[in-house]
Write an enzyme that holds these catalytic residues in place. Structure first.
Site, PDB file in Angstrom:
ATOM      1  N   ASN A 146       3.163  -0.743  14.936  1.00 57.92           N
ATOM      2  CA  ASN A 146       2.099  -0.817  15.942  1.00 57.92           C
ATOM      3  C   ASN A 146       1.726  -2.259  16.269  1.00 57.92           C
ATOM      4  O   ASN A 146       1.505  -2.610  17.428  1.00 57.92           O
ATOM      5  CB  ASN A 146       0.854  -0.076  15.460  1.00 57.92           C
ATOM      6  CG  ASN A 146       1.145   1.337  15.001  1.00 57.92           C
ATOM      7  OD1 ASN A 146       0.817   1.712  13.882  1.00 57.92           O
ATOM      8  ND2 ASN A 146       1.782   2.141  15.842  1.00 57.92           N
ATOM      9  N   TYR A 147       1.658  -3.106  15.231  1.00 57.30           N
ATOM     10  CA  TYR A 147       1.283  -4.505  15.447  1.00 57.30           C
ATOM     11  C   TYR A 147       2.347  -5.220  16.277  1.00 57.30           C
ATOM     12  O   TYR A 147       2.027  -5.992  17.186  1.00 57.30           O
ATOM     13  CB  TYR A 147       1.087  -5.227  14.107  1.00 57.30           C
ATOM     14  CG  TYR A 147       0.200  -4.482  13.130  1.00 57.30           C
ATOM     15  CD1 TYR A 147      -0.918  -3.773  13.567  1.00 57.30           C
ATOM     16  CD2 TYR A 147       0.480  -4.466  11.768  1.00 57.30           C
ATOM     17  CE1 TYR A 147      -1.720  -3.072  12.674  1.00 57.30           C
ATOM     18  CE2 TYR A 147      -0.318  -3.782  10.869  1.00 57.30           C
ATOM     19  CZ  TYR A 147      -1.409  -3.084  11.328  1.00 57.30           C
ATOM     20  OH  TYR A 147      -2.207  -2.398  10.445  1.00 57.30           O
ATOM     21  N   HIS A 172       0.057   0.275  11.621  1.00 61.42           N
ATOM     22  CA  HIS A 172       1.128  -0.118  10.710  1.00 61.42           C
ATOM     23  C   HIS A 172       2.003  -1.154  11.407  1.00 61.42           C
ATOM     24  O   HIS A 172       1.808  -1.475  12.581  1.00 61.42           O
ATOM     25  CB  HIS A 172       1.958   1.090  10.281  1.00 61.42           C
ATOM     26  CG  HIS A 172       1.308   1.909   9.209  1.00 61.42           C
ATOM     27  ND1 HIS A 172       1.026   1.410   7.947  1.00 61.42           N
ATOM     28  CD2 HIS A 172       0.870   3.199   9.207  1.00 61.42           C
ATOM     29  CE1 HIS A 172       0.457   2.347   7.214  1.00 61.42           C
ATOM     30  NE2 HIS A 172       0.350   3.446   7.947  1.00 61.42           N
ATOM     31  N   ASP A 190       3.978  -7.202   8.671  1.00 59.10           N
ATOM     32  CA  ASP A 190       3.358  -7.203   7.346  1.00 59.10           C
ATOM     33  C   ASP A 190       3.659  -8.489   6.587  1.00 59.10           C
ATOM     34  O   ASP A 190       2.757  -9.118   6.024  1.00 59.10           O
ATOM     35  CB  ASP A 190       3.876  -6.019   6.521  1.00 59.10           C
ATOM     36  CG  ASP A 190       3.295  -4.695   6.954  1.00 59.10           C
ATOM     37  OD1 ASP A 190       2.425  -4.696   7.851  1.00 59.10           O
ATOM     38  OD2 ASP A 190       3.704  -3.661   6.414  1.00 59.10           O
TER      39      ASP A 190
END
Length: 387
Positions: free
Chosen positions: A141-142, A138, A168
């Site tokens: 995490n990125y 998610h 995102d």
């Protein structure tokens, strides 16, 4: 008014935030976006609170101006419908894990054989290659793996969970739109489409624009509060006497001098970017209430602005002047307030048509456009191919 992207047709297989935000921008700019949704596996964004008249506000916003066709992609008849649609569509946008669309028979190679002009965009967490390509993740995490979180936070409390989904949106959505529009321009010259692999981690890594450049070229490792722009200088947020916050970005000497003069402390400007200046400013800000500070800096051009809540931001005269809230039709004659498209074109953009719709709201309409009879559509519904 049709919008600058009125010539583009987009098949959108994505869910949640990254893909839908990308296709929202396309739809706002006039592209025809058709969502392909599962009739049995709901997009979880549809149930995300808060709800307005029984509909998720987030879903209603992210999926405005889009049509919805409900198909069970596990059934051969549904795959045939997609293949028929691809003949007349410019772009496929998907957000499954690597290999899922290929296993369905809807991968890039299969679809470009039907339409060589097709531009196929895959948004994933880690990309189509590498040891993490099949790993779940998610936004948080990125940003962690991309190094962004290692210097976005405080020394005494560590990294901050950001309120905005940077990986995102800035990573997946915006880079996807930039890439696919570049592919559209290339297709105008070559006549053929291409495949675009968008990794939210890759794109988040590229957002390390200044700190990453400094590390790679000079070996300077960024960390929490050790740089000018991440709390390592007076460029920061300051608590007011009544517990509110003000932002200070007075980096240039002229702005710094105006900042210090506004407090009646012009001598502080001589301290430059030092932490000594930061300590002195903390004292000055904490002497005054939020309202007093807003009034004090209202007429001072010093890069000092209040930290506003969303309810305050909506009413701010600058944002109101820029018309950043739009009233979007619900379909029953009423409207819903939504974030407006922020892009300003001299020829304007089309008015929003409708909020996000129910799963399969346009199934009959789309299938009829493909030439299917009413009887055949009913048969597909009976077989639960179409929802």
């Amino acid at each position: 008014m049709s919008g600058p992207l009125a010539s583009l047709n987009v098949l959108d297989f994505s869910t949640l935030l990254p893909g839908p935000f990308a296709s929202l921008l396309l739809a706002d700019m006039g592209a025809e976006v058709l969502r392909i949704e599962s009739p049995t596996r709901m997009d979880l964004l549809r149930v995300l609170p808060p709800h307005d008249q029984g509909t998720s506000a987030s879903h209603a916003y992210l999926n405005r101006n889009k049509r919805s066709l409900a198909l069970d992609l596990k059934q051969p008849e549904a795959l045939e419908i997609v293949r028929a649609l691809v003949k007349d569509y410019d772009i496929v946008l998907e957000q499954f894990r690597p290999g899922v669309m290929e296993r369905l028979g809807l991968g890039y190679d299969a679809l470009k054989a039907i339409n060589p002009r097709l531009i196929y965009v895959s948004i994933t967490g880690y990309g189509q290659t590498g040891p993490y390509k099949d790993r779940a993740g998610h936004d948080i995490n990125y940003l962690a793996l991309a190094g962004v979180a290692s210097y976005t936070g405080r020394q005494d409390s560590g990294p901050l969970p950001l309120g905005v989904q940077v990986a995102d949106v800035a990573g997946g959505s915006l880079h996807a739109v930039v890439g696919l529009l570049a592919a559209v321009i290339a297709r105008q010259h070559s006549g053929v489409g291409q495949y675009l692999d968008v990794s939210m981690t890759d794109c988040s890594f590229s957002l390390n624009a200044m700190s990453g450049a400094g590390y790679l070229a000079c070996g300077v490792e960024p960390a929490w509060e050790n740089q000018v722009l991440n709390g390592g200088s007076f460029y920061d947020y300051y608590r007011t006497r009544d517990g509110r916050w003000m932002s200070v970005g007075s980096l240039e000497p002229a702005f710094m001098q105006r900042l210090c003069a506004a407090f009646g402390r012009p001598e502080l400007a001589a301290k430059g970017l030092s932490l000594e200046l930061k300590t002195a400013l903390q004292i000055e800000f904490e002497k005054r209430s939020f309202d007093e500070l807003c009034e004090l800096f209202a007429g001072v051009d010093a890069c000092v602005e209040p930290v506003l809540s969303l309810s305050e931001a909506v009413e701010h005269p600058q944002l109101k002047a820029r018309e950043l809230v739009s009233q979007v039709p619900r379909g029953d004659g009423s409207t819903q307030a939504q974030l407006a498209c922020p892009l300003k074109f001299s020829q304007g953009l089309p008015e929003p048509r409708h909020i996000g719709v129910a799963v399969g709201a346009h199934s009959d309409e789309v299938l009829a456009e493909l030439g299917l009879s009413v009887q055949r559509i009913a048969e597909l519904r009976q077989a639960e191919v179409v929802g």
